[in-house]
Design an enzyme around this catalytic site. Structure first.
Site, short mmCIF file in Angstrom:
data_model
loop_
_atom_site.label_atom_id
_atom_site.label_comp_id
_atom_site.label_asym_id
_atom_site.label_seq_id
_atom_site.Cartn_x
_atom_site.Cartn_y
_atom_site.Cartn_z
N GLU A 1 0.87 -1.19 0.00
CA GLU A 1 0.00 0.00 0.00
C GLU A 1 0.90 1.24 0.00
O GLU A 1 1.87 1.30 0.75
CB GLU A 1 -0.90 0.00 1.23
CG GLU A 1 -1.72 1.27 1.42
CD GLU A 1 -2.55 1.22 2.71
OE1 GLU A 1 -2.94 0.10 3.13
OE2 GLU A 1 -2.77 2.28 3.32
N GLU B 1 -2.17 11.33 3.97
CA GLU B 1 -3.28 11.22 4.93
C GLU B 1 -3.21 12.45 5.84
O GLU B 1 -2.13 12.87 6.25
CB GLU B 1 -3.16 9.95 5.76
CG GLU B 1 -3.36 8.67 4.97
CD GLU B 1 -3.19 7.43 5.84
OE1 GLU B 1 -4.19 6.87 6.28
OE2 GLU B 1 -2.01 7.05 6.07
#
Length: 300
Positions: A181, A186
């Site tokens: 990933e 974020e």
């Protein structure tokens, strides 16, 4: 005596044998040079091809392209009247911490002035859907995936307690965490930083998240547009924020192979998440909150 080659009829005049030999050798050298030049041109034209297509939608970068200048291969400017369903799919709810409040309902999506609004809202009707909050997100799974390249996303992140917007990449045909990933960005709550992180079986299951470090933070401009991105090579992933390189995750030799699962096509996710064990509880008074996407570009 007039010693020349008659161009009209191709007949040789009475040139000495040595001169004719020299003339022939010169012509052969010219042919060789022309042939080599043509080969170079063909090779050069081959190098300009950025990728090959796999399964009609996955763009696998041509070997050696990492040494060439980036060229735009895919983009989205959100200039239409609706989300382009040939490129994007709305994210359905799932059981992951980030996906509990995802919805495909229109109230969490808006498209105007060339920008996509992904919303986090209080659920206005819990009679059929008992979840307290709803959020919007899109991904390119099954429609666009790529192996190696540069991603840039220009976006504005509105702040709220419990807001957790993200831009990330997942493997098209592998399970987590084995497949890896790549979290491009974020953001939590009202922070003035974003998190840039790699997740793999190596970092998550084997706990090798410091060998090498699997993430970092970078300072952004809160409540303003920023350009988030990565440069993804066969031997490293370089994070970029507003044109500045901020963190690099390298491929490491001699360790468990799960350290580098990044040699296959990944698809793109962009979502406005709410709540979770990391970001904390949602403050309803701060809603709605928007993640505003101006454009997305992929280069190879």
């Amino acid at each position: 005596m007039n010693r020349r080659i008659t161009a009209a009829n191709g007949l040789l005049s009475a040139l000495p044998a040595r001169a004719i030999a020299h003339r022939g050798a010169a012509l052969r050298r010219v042919r060789v040079v022309l042939y080599i030049t043509m080969l170079c041109l063909v090779a050069s034209s081959c190098k300009t091809k950025q990728y090959t297509i796999v399964d009609n939608y996955m763009q696998v970068q041509t070997a050696g392209r990492e040494l060439q200048p980036w060229k735009l291969v895919w983009q989205e400017d959100f200039n239409g009247k609706a989300i382009d369903t040939t490129k994007w799919t709305r994210i359905s709810p799932n059981t992951a911490d980030w996906g509990r409040h995802m919805t495909t309902a229109d109230l969490c999506y808006d498209l105007h002035n060339g920008q996509l609004y992904l919303k986090g809202v209080q659920n206005p009707d819990t009679s059929t859907d008992k979840r307290p909050y709803l959020t919007g997100g899109v991904y390119t799974k099954g429609k666009f995936a790529f192996q190696y390249g540069m991603v840039e996303i220009r976006a504005k992140l509105e702040c709220a307690q419990g807001a957790w917007p993200a831009m990330w990449l997942l493997p098209e045909k592998s399970d987590w965490p084995r497949g890896g990933e790549i979290d491009i960005m974020e953001h939590l709550n009202f922070d003035s930083i974003v998190y840039q992180t790699i997740h793999t079986y190596y970092t998550y299951t084997l706990k090798k998240d410091k060998e090498p470090p699997h993430g970092s933070t970078a300072r952004m401009k809160p409540n303003d547009f920023n350009v988030y991105g990565i440069k993804w090579f066969p031997d490293k992933i370089v994070y970029v924020l507003n044109g500045k390189e901020t963190f690099t995750y390298p491929r490491v030799a001699g360790v468990d192979p799960s350290q580098w699962p990044f040699d296959k096509p990944f698809y793109l996710l962009i979502d406005q998440q709410l709540g979770g064990s990391w970001v904390g509880k949602v403050k309803t008074a701060h809603l709605p909150v928007n993640m505003i996407i101006d454009w997305v570009r992929v280069y190879q």
